[in-house]
Design a protein around this motif. Structure first.
Motif, short mmCIF file in Angstrom:
data_model
loop_
_atom_site.label_atom_id
_atom_site.label_comp_id
_atom_site.label_asym_id
_atom_site.label_seq_id
_atom_site.Cartn_x
_atom_site.Cartn_y
_atom_site.Cartn_z
N UNK A 184 0.88 -1.22 0.06
CA UNK A 184 0.05 -0.01 0.26
C UNK A 184 1.02 1.26 0.07
N UNK A 185 1.93 1.38 0.75
CA UNK A 185 2.72 2.51 0.96
C UNK A 185 3.48 2.46 -0.54
N UNK A 186 4.16 1.66 -1.18
CA UNK A 186 4.78 1.74 -2.44
C UNK A 186 3.76 2.29 -3.50
N UNK A 187 2.45 1.40 -3.50
CA UNK A 187 1.51 2.05 -4.48
C UNK A 187 1.10 3.58 -4.34
N UNK A 188 0.95 4.00 -2.81
CA UNK A 188 0.60 5.10 -2.74
C UNK A 188 1.51 6.56 -3.00
N UNK A 189 2.81 5.80 -2.93
CA UNK A 189 3.99 6.83 -3.37
C UNK A 189 3.92 6.86 -4.65
N UNK A 190 4.13 5.78 -5.37
CA UNK A 190 4.24 5.84 -6.86
C UNK A 190 3.07 6.43 -7.69
N UNK A 191 1.77 6.62 -6.92
CA UNK A 191 0.74 7.09 -7.73
C UNK A 191 0.48 8.63 -6.95
N UNK A 192 1.50 9.14 -6.44
CA UNK A 192 1.24 10.32 -6.02
C UNK A 192 1.55 11.44 -6.84
N UNK A 193 0.98 12.78 -6.79
CA UNK A 193 1.40 13.67 -7.75
C UNK A 193 2.75 13.94 -7.90
N UNK A 198 9.16 0.44 7.16
CA UNK A 198 8.10 -0.53 7.58
C UNK A 198 8.46 -1.31 8.64
N UNK A 199 9.69 -1.93 8.58
CA UNK A 199 10.02 -2.88 9.47
C UNK A 199 10.35 -2.32 10.84
N UNK A 200 11.08 -1.23 10.79
CA UNK A 200 11.30 -0.31 11.80
C UNK A 200 10.18 0.03 12.49
N UNK A 201 9.18 0.73 11.81
CA UNK A 201 7.92 0.79 12.56
C UNK A 201 7.29 -0.28 13.11
N UNK A 202 7.22 -1.43 12.49
CA UNK A 202 6.64 -2.53 13.27
C UNK A 202 7.46 -2.97 14.39
N UNK A 203 8.59 -2.81 14.54
CA UNK A 203 9.39 -3.32 15.74
C UNK A 203 9.14 -2.31 16.84
N UNK A 204 9.15 -0.89 16.44
CA UNK A 204 8.94 0.14 17.82
C UNK A 204 7.67 0.24 17.93
N UNK A 205 6.61 -0.47 17.38
CA UNK A 205 5.26 -0.17 17.62
C UNK A 205 4.81 -1.23 18.84
N UNK A 216 12.73 1.67 -2.96
CA UNK A 216 12.10 0.43 -2.35
C UNK A 216 12.77 -0.22 -1.03
N UNK A 217 14.02 -0.35 -1.18
CA UNK A 217 14.52 -0.81 0.18
C UNK A 217 14.35 0.30 1.25
N UNK A 218 14.30 1.32 0.97
CA UNK A 218 14.23 2.53 2.03
C UNK A 218 12.51 2.29 2.65
N UNK A 219 11.77 1.99 1.80
CA UNK A 219 9.99 1.65 2.30
C UNK A 219 9.99 0.37 3.10
N UNK A 220 10.88 -0.49 2.75
CA UNK A 220 10.91 -1.67 3.43
C UNK A 220 11.52 -1.71 4.72
N UNK A 221 12.74 -0.86 4.75
CA UNK A 221 13.27 -0.74 6.01
C UNK A 221 12.65 0.29 7.10
#
Length: 72
Positions: free
Chosen positions: A26-35, A65-72, A58-63
């Motif tokens: 979802x994050x990647x699709x939202x980004x690529x479809x942004x204005x 995402x995983x960091x957010x998941x760890x700290x939540x 893409x690597x940045x988005x993945x990292x």
């Protein structure tokens, strides 16, 4: 992350793996479809999005995402 660390990463394989995670997809699709990208057509495929963005973003988005998941 294992696929990303390869000497020659396979973008279609990375796209396939990303497609298994709804959050990253979802994050990647939202980004690529942004204005900011100003694309004439909406991108609906993770494979297309990964090819358009390239490996580094893409690597940045993945990292992130995983960091957010760890700290939540």
């Amino acid at each position: 992350m294992e696929q990303i660390r390869e000497v020659s990463p396979d973008l279609p394989k990375i796209a396939q793996l990303i497609g298994k995670d709804a959050g990253i997809s979802a994050n990647i699709l939202r980004t690529v479809n942004s204005p900011a990208f100003n694309l004439p057509n909406k991108i609906g495929s993770i494979n297309q999005a990964v090819m358009l963005l390239g490996l580094d973003p893409v690597v940045g988005y993945c990292r992130r995402h995983f960091c957010r998941a760890v700290y939540q």
